[in-house]
Write an enzyme that holds these catalytic residues in place. Structure first.
Site, PDB file in Angstrom:
ATOM      1  CG  HIS A 116      84.818  14.940  48.039  1.00 45.73           C
ATOM      2  ND1 HIS A 116      83.847  15.506  47.228  1.00 45.73           N
ATOM      3  CD2 HIS A 116      85.703  14.335  47.201  1.00 45.73           C
ATOM      4  CE1 HIS A 116      84.138  15.236  45.955  1.00 45.73           C
ATOM      5  NE2 HIS A 116      85.256  14.530  45.906  1.00 45.73           N
ATOM      6  NE  ARG A 148      81.962  12.815  51.420  1.00 49.58           N
ATOM      7  CZ  ARG A 148      82.092  12.540  50.145  1.00 49.58           C
ATOM      8  NH1 ARG A 148      81.651  13.378  49.225  1.00 49.58           N
ATOM      9  NH2 ARG A 148      82.635  11.415  49.761  1.00 49.58           N
ATOM     10  CG  ASP A 168      88.578  12.098  44.555  1.00 55.39           C
ATOM     11  OD1 ASP A 168      87.742  12.759  45.209  1.00 55.39           O
ATOM     12  OD2 ASP A 168      88.264  11.371  43.592  1.00 55.39           O
TER      13      ASP A 168
END
Ligand code: DOR
Length: 442
Positions: free
Chosen positions: A77, A79, A320
């Site tokens: 991620h 973001r 992750d």
């Protein structure tokens, strides 16, 4: 810039070659790769063997060190756009190269969601400008991650998305999932499924069991994950789509994936270092840095995941990497954001599997390189003369202490702060971009 590494152990699962080599890299290209022996030299490296000569000329005695292809994280991620206070493409890719990753695949739960080509182009342009490594966007399966309407998957693929996922949110509607899997076949890109039945998990904060009862927290049953793993396997069989199960956390999921693979169903799977390193016990003092979704499970699950990595039922180790701000985590437990900042600890945590003889080094590196490249059809071919250097130099025995304040990631949310780990990336090379950690890690 010229970099010479001599007498170094090379393990390259792309070319299936391993042995002791001398490597010369000139201006980002592998100018020479000279095999000296096909046996790995398992000496322990010493700092004095590493000589940094000049800023544009580095010579390293690689005895006892390893060169691997740059690692690929198929579940990151970053973001950006939208949550730049948690992470940006610049800081996330800096964290990646510190952790040995030269390619990261960024999930679609940004704001706006990566459900249309404009967002994909934005990510790719930003990555080109500010990124330290390759960035491959993952497109959303459904518009706005709402689970109601398929996104324009063909256009997203054409724009540069390499896979599709509503990660963070499950696709609850089975018909939509079925259609997504049908498209995955047509466009030759996998569906990466975040397996969670929301009707079973909603408002849960940790694994359901005795501990959640004692802690007074609502639990998330293993069934919440396994029901969806089973559903998606059935849909994959039915549609002949390409299914990849994200962040496997339970023994039951492993058993379902095993059976599906035995039946010849097109399914692959990943897990993350926290699922084979920690259990729900890590949450005992209401430590929000270990709050993650799916939640940390039990010893039995942890051991089943290790065994699945060993036997090949789980193909990939992904991070992750889910960076969050302090404010997102410093809250009452139930309200804290889910996620662990994982890029900078993943390799060292995974090397524990090698030190504990669960996996060979070669198998471990496969799960970080060739397997994710195959699943996502990334153009990667390993370490070869005449090609761009995409590799890392690692001391697999070097001990270091995790200090979250030293992370390049803005996300300091790690349950591993203060842990002593073994295995450190010394140098990451992605073409002309060189990350030299030799000095800082002395
Ligand atoms: O813990 C998690 N955090 N799990 C997810 O599926 C999403 C992720 C996030 O985006 O923070």
């Amino acid at each position: 810039m010229i970099i010479k590494i001599y007498n170094v152990n090379l393990i390259d699962p792309f070319t299936n070659k391993e042995g002791v080599v001398d490597i010369v890299i000139e201006d980002g290209i592998i100018a020479k790769l000279n095999f000296k022996s096909s046996d790995i030299n398992d000496l322990v490296a010493s700092n004095s063997q590493i000589i940094v000569v000049q800023p544009d000329f580095i010579e390293i005695n690689g005895e006892g060190l390893y060169v691997f292809p740059g690692l690929i994280d198929m579940h990151t991620h970053l973001r950006e756009p939208g949550y730049e206070y948690k992470e940006t493409i610049r800081t996330g890719t800096l964290a990646a190269v510190r952790g040995g990753f030269t390619s990261v695949c960024c999930m679609a739960n940004t704001n706006p969601v990566n459900d249309n080509p404009e967002v994909t182009y934005y990510i790719l342009a930003k990555a080109k400008e500010e990124g330290s490594c390759d960035v491959y966007p993952i497109g959303a399966i459904t518009k706005g991650l709402k689970g109601e309407e398929l996104s324009e998957m063909i256009m997203l693929k054409q724009a540069g998305c390499v896979g599709f996922s509503d990660d963070g949110m499950p696709v609850m509607n089975s018909l939509i999932m079925r259609r997504a899997l049908q498209y995955s076949k047509a466009i030759d890109a996998p569906i990466i499924s975040h397996c969670e039945d929301f009707t079973l998990s909603e408002n849960g904060a940790m694994n359901e069991g005795k501990l959640s009862f004692y802690m007074g927290l609502k639990g998330i049953s293993k069934a919440a994950e396994e029901v969806m793993v089973a559903r998606d396997i059935i849909l994959s069989k039915y549609s002949k789509g390409t299914l990849h199960i994200a962040h496997v956390s339970t023994k039951g999921s492993v058993e379902l994936i095993k059976r599906a693979k035995e039946e010849g169903i097109k399914v692959t799977a990943e897990t993350c270092p926290h699922y084979f390193t920690l259990t729900e016990e890590a949450l005992k003092d209401y430590n929000t840095s270990a709050k993650v979704n799916p939640p940390l499970r039990t010893e039995e699950d942890k051991e089943a995941i290790k065994e699945a990595l060993r036997s090949g039922i789980i193909d990939v180790i992904a991070t992750d990497h889910a960076p969050h701000s302090l404010d997102d985590k410093n809250t009452p437990f139930e309200q804290a954001a889910n996620g662990i900042s994982g890029l900078e600890t993943a390799l060292a945590l995974s090397l524990r599997l090698v030190h504990d003889e669960v996996l060979s080094l070669n198998k471990l590196i496969e799960k970080f390189t060739v397997n994710p490249a195959k699943i996502l059809k990334l153009e990667k071919s390993g370490i070869k003369e005449g090609q761009e250097a995409d590799l890392i130099l690692v001391d697999i025995n070097k001990e270091w202490i995790v200090k979250k304040e030293d992370f390049a990631s803005l996300g300091k949310n790690t349950p591993f702060d203060g842990w002593k780990l073994k295995g450190k990336v010394l140098l990451t090379i992605k073409g002309k971009k060189v990350f030299n950690m030799l000095k800082e890690d002395k």
